[in-house]
Design a protein around this motif. Structure first.
Motif, PDB file in Angstrom:
ATOM      1  N   UNK A 230       0.823  -1.223   0.000  1.00 52.69           N
ATOM      2  CA  UNK A 230       0.000   0.000   0.000  1.00 52.69           C
ATOM      3  C   UNK A 230       0.851   1.265   0.000  1.00 52.69           C
ATOM      4  N   UNK A 231       0.543   2.161  -0.941  1.00 51.01           N
ATOM      5  CA  UNK A 231       1.184   3.481  -0.975  1.00 51.01           C
ATOM      6  C   UNK A 231       0.169   4.477  -1.533  1.00 51.01           C
ATOM      7  N   UNK A 232       0.327   5.741  -1.113  1.00 50.24           N
ATOM      8  CA  UNK A 232      -0.654   6.746  -1.536  1.00 50.24           C
ATOM      9  C   UNK A 232      -0.027   8.131  -1.485  1.00 50.24           C
ATOM     10  N   UNK A 233      -0.472   9.000  -2.376  1.00 51.25           N
ATOM     11  CA  UNK A 233       0.023  10.371  -2.337  1.00 51.25           C
ATOM     12  C   UNK A 233      -0.564  11.205  -3.455  1.00 51.25           C
ATOM     13  N   UNK A 234      -0.143  12.473  -3.476  1.00 56.94           N
ATOM     14  CA  UNK A 234      -0.691  13.441  -4.426  1.00 56.94           C
ATOM     15  C   UNK A 234       0.350  13.890  -5.440  1.00 56.94           C
ATOM     16  N   UNK A 235      -0.165  14.577  -6.466  1.00 52.87           N
ATOM     17  CA  UNK A 235       0.708  15.151  -7.483  1.00 52.87           C
ATOM     18  C   UNK A 235       1.288  16.476  -7.007  1.00 52.87           C
ATOM     19  N   UNK A 304      -2.876   9.416  -6.275  1.00 59.91           N
ATOM     20  CA  UNK A 304      -2.792   8.013  -6.698  1.00 59.91           C
ATOM     21  C   UNK A 304      -2.730   7.128  -5.464  1.00 59.91           C
ATOM     22  N   UNK A 305      -3.436   6.016  -5.520  1.00 62.85           N
ATOM     23  CA  UNK A 305      -3.339   4.978  -4.492  1.00 62.85           C
ATOM     24  C   UNK A 305      -2.923   3.674  -5.156  1.00 62.85           C
ATOM     25  N   UNK A 306      -1.971   2.971  -4.551  1.00 66.23           N
ATOM     26  CA  UNK A 306      -1.606   1.624  -4.986  1.00 66.23           C
ATOM     27  C   UNK A 306      -1.891   0.712  -3.796  1.00 66.23           C
ATOM     28  N   UNK A 307      -2.725  -0.303  -4.017  1.00 64.69           N
ATOM     29  CA  UNK A 307      -3.090  -1.204  -2.914  1.00 64.69           C
ATOM     30  C   UNK A 307      -3.332  -2.597  -3.463  1.00 64.69           C
ATOM     31  N   UNK A 308      -2.678  -3.580  -2.846  1.00 71.48           N
ATOM     32  CA  UNK A 308      -2.880  -4.985  -3.208  1.00 71.48           C
ATOM     33  C   UNK A 308      -2.736  -5.230  -4.709  1.00 71.48           C
ATOM     34  N   UNK A 309      -1.708  -4.618  -5.297  1.00 69.39           N
ATOM     35  CA  UNK A 309      -1.414  -4.878  -6.696  1.00 69.39           C
ATOM     36  C   UNK A 309      -2.225  -4.076  -7.696  1.00 69.39           C
ATOM     37  N   UNK A 316      -9.344  14.738  -5.502  1.00 70.40           N
ATOM     38  CA  UNK A 316      -9.666  15.194  -4.135  1.00 70.40           C
ATOM     39  C   UNK A 316      -9.563  14.109  -3.060  1.00 70.40           C
ATOM     40  N   UNK A 317     -10.259  12.972  -3.224  1.00 66.70           N
ATOM     41  CA  UNK A 317     -10.266  11.957  -2.166  1.00 66.70           C
ATOM     42  C   UNK A 317     -10.025  10.565  -2.741  1.00 66.70           C
ATOM     43  N   UNK A 322     -14.600  10.441  -7.633  1.00 64.09           N
ATOM     44  CA  UNK A 322     -13.919  10.382  -8.929  1.00 64.09           C
ATOM     45  C   UNK A 322     -12.679   9.496  -8.837  1.00 64.09           C
ATOM     46  N   UNK A 323     -12.791   8.275  -9.414  1.00 65.81           N
ATOM     47  CA  UNK A 323     -11.699   7.299  -9.375  1.00 65.81           C
ATOM     48  C   UNK A 323     -11.482   6.737 -10.779  1.00 65.81           C
ATOM     49  N   UNK A 324     -10.201   6.512 -11.138  1.00 65.72           N
ATOM     50  CA  UNK A 324      -9.894   5.938 -12.449  1.00 65.72           C
ATOM     51  C   UNK A 324      -8.805   4.888 -12.286  1.00 65.72           C
TER      52      UNK A 324
END
Length: 327
Positions: A230-235, A304-309, A316-317, A322-324
């Motif tokens: 798991x990793x997450x962050x913003x531009x 961007x979120x990366x989780x479980x592959x 915003x959240x 809004x997810x792609x």
């Protein structure tokens, strides 16, 4: 061509040009949060890493190089090596395959990486070796820096450049999307080539609370690693255009026609960022309606979120609406 091979006059030109570049980067505010980088840029000789490069001219490219028989051409090459611009260093069939990034953008990325003494850093995309030299200089220990590139010609010449500049970080020939497991774990991972998504292997090779900085779409995303899955962050706010990573991961072609999108959208850099980030999963007219409806969001509102592959981009959240999906 190492710095020692320059004549006395050109050595003075190089020192003056390096100092001028540092002042220019300083004025841009790129390293405001960590001015320690100034000393690295003032010290590491960029010209050693670009013995030749190409500049665009009408109908093609002109090669500038440090071994030219013409003294004026040598000086032009040297001054150009310290301009705050990207330099095309390798062309194949007229296509750019490697470049030396714009120094102020490199300074911003290195500052945002938040490197501290003792950190082990992995660089994806060796290029000329200049960025690895800046990292090695900042850390004061070449063995803390590992750099990987797919092209053996690139890694071999980077090793030569690094050695000429007095640095010997570990330069590996391999697919950057796979990282360098033999050298892991790392506290920091920085990519200097464009990617369509964040490879899961990077998370596995990064320590918890580590930081990953990578070009994505036409921006730069900074992720904090929670654990190996798991990793997450913003531009960051800045636009960024990089040569794509060669190897396992490939860009999806942008197929959708923008003909129906109003001109102010088609030509707006931030709208094109949204299209690149969503990778064709949004119809351009839908994307335009979203973009206008949300007040033409700046890059910092995306993440961007990366989780479980799996990886996904968001506005915003991380939970939506809004997810792609990323490829």
């Amino acid at each position: 061509m190492g710095g020692h091979a320059l004549g006395k006059d050109l050595e003075a030109v190089a020192a003056e040009a390096r100092a001028a570049l540092a002042r220019e980067i300083d004025a841009s505010g790129a390293w405001a949060e960590d001015p320690v980088w100034r000393e690295a840029f003032e010290t590491v000789p960029r010209h050693v890493f670009v013995p030749y490069y190409y500049v665009g001219i009408v109908g093609g490219h002109e090669r500038l190089w440090g071994e030219s028989a013409d003294a004026g051409a040598r000086e032009r090459w040297l001054r150009g090596a310290y301009a705050d611009t990207p330099l095309a260093t390798r062309l194949r069939d007229g296509e750019l395959v490697s470049s030396s990034s714009q120094p102020s953008l490199m300074a911003l990325m290195l500052t945002e990486l938040r490197v501290a003494d003792g950190h082990r850093v992995l660089e994806i995309g060796t290029g000329t070796g200049y960025n690895a030299a800046l990292l090695a200089h900042r850390l004061g220990d070449d063995s803390l820096v590992t750099s990987v590139d797919l092209d053996p010609e690139i890694t071999e010449s980077a090793r030569r450049h690094l050695s000429a500049a007095g640095h010997r970080p570990v330069v590996v020939t391999g697919d950057g999307a796979r990282g360098v497991p033999a050298r892991a774990p790392f506290e920091r991972i920085i990519a200097t080539c464009g990617l369509p998504s964040i490879p899961p292997a990077w998370l596995v090779q990064c320590r918890p609370e580590g930081r990953i900085l990578s070009p994505l779409a036409t921006g730069l995303v900074v992720l904090t690693v929670r654990d190996a899955t798991h990793a997450e962050g913003r531009f960051l706010h800045t636009p960024a255009y990089f040569v794509p990573l060669r190897g396992g991961a490939r860009h999806r072609p942008e197929r959708a026609s923008l003909g129906a999108v109003p001109r102010r959208g088609r030509e707006h850099e931030l709208f094109r960022f949204l299209l690149a980030l969503t990778g064709g999963t949004l119809d351009p007219l839908e994307a335009y309606a979203l973009w206008e409806g949300e007040g033409r969001p700046q890059r910092e509102r995306y993440g961007v979120t990366v989780a479980d592959g799996r990886g996904w981009a968001w506005l915003d959240e991380p939970e939506g609406p809004y997810l792609w999906p990323l490829p």
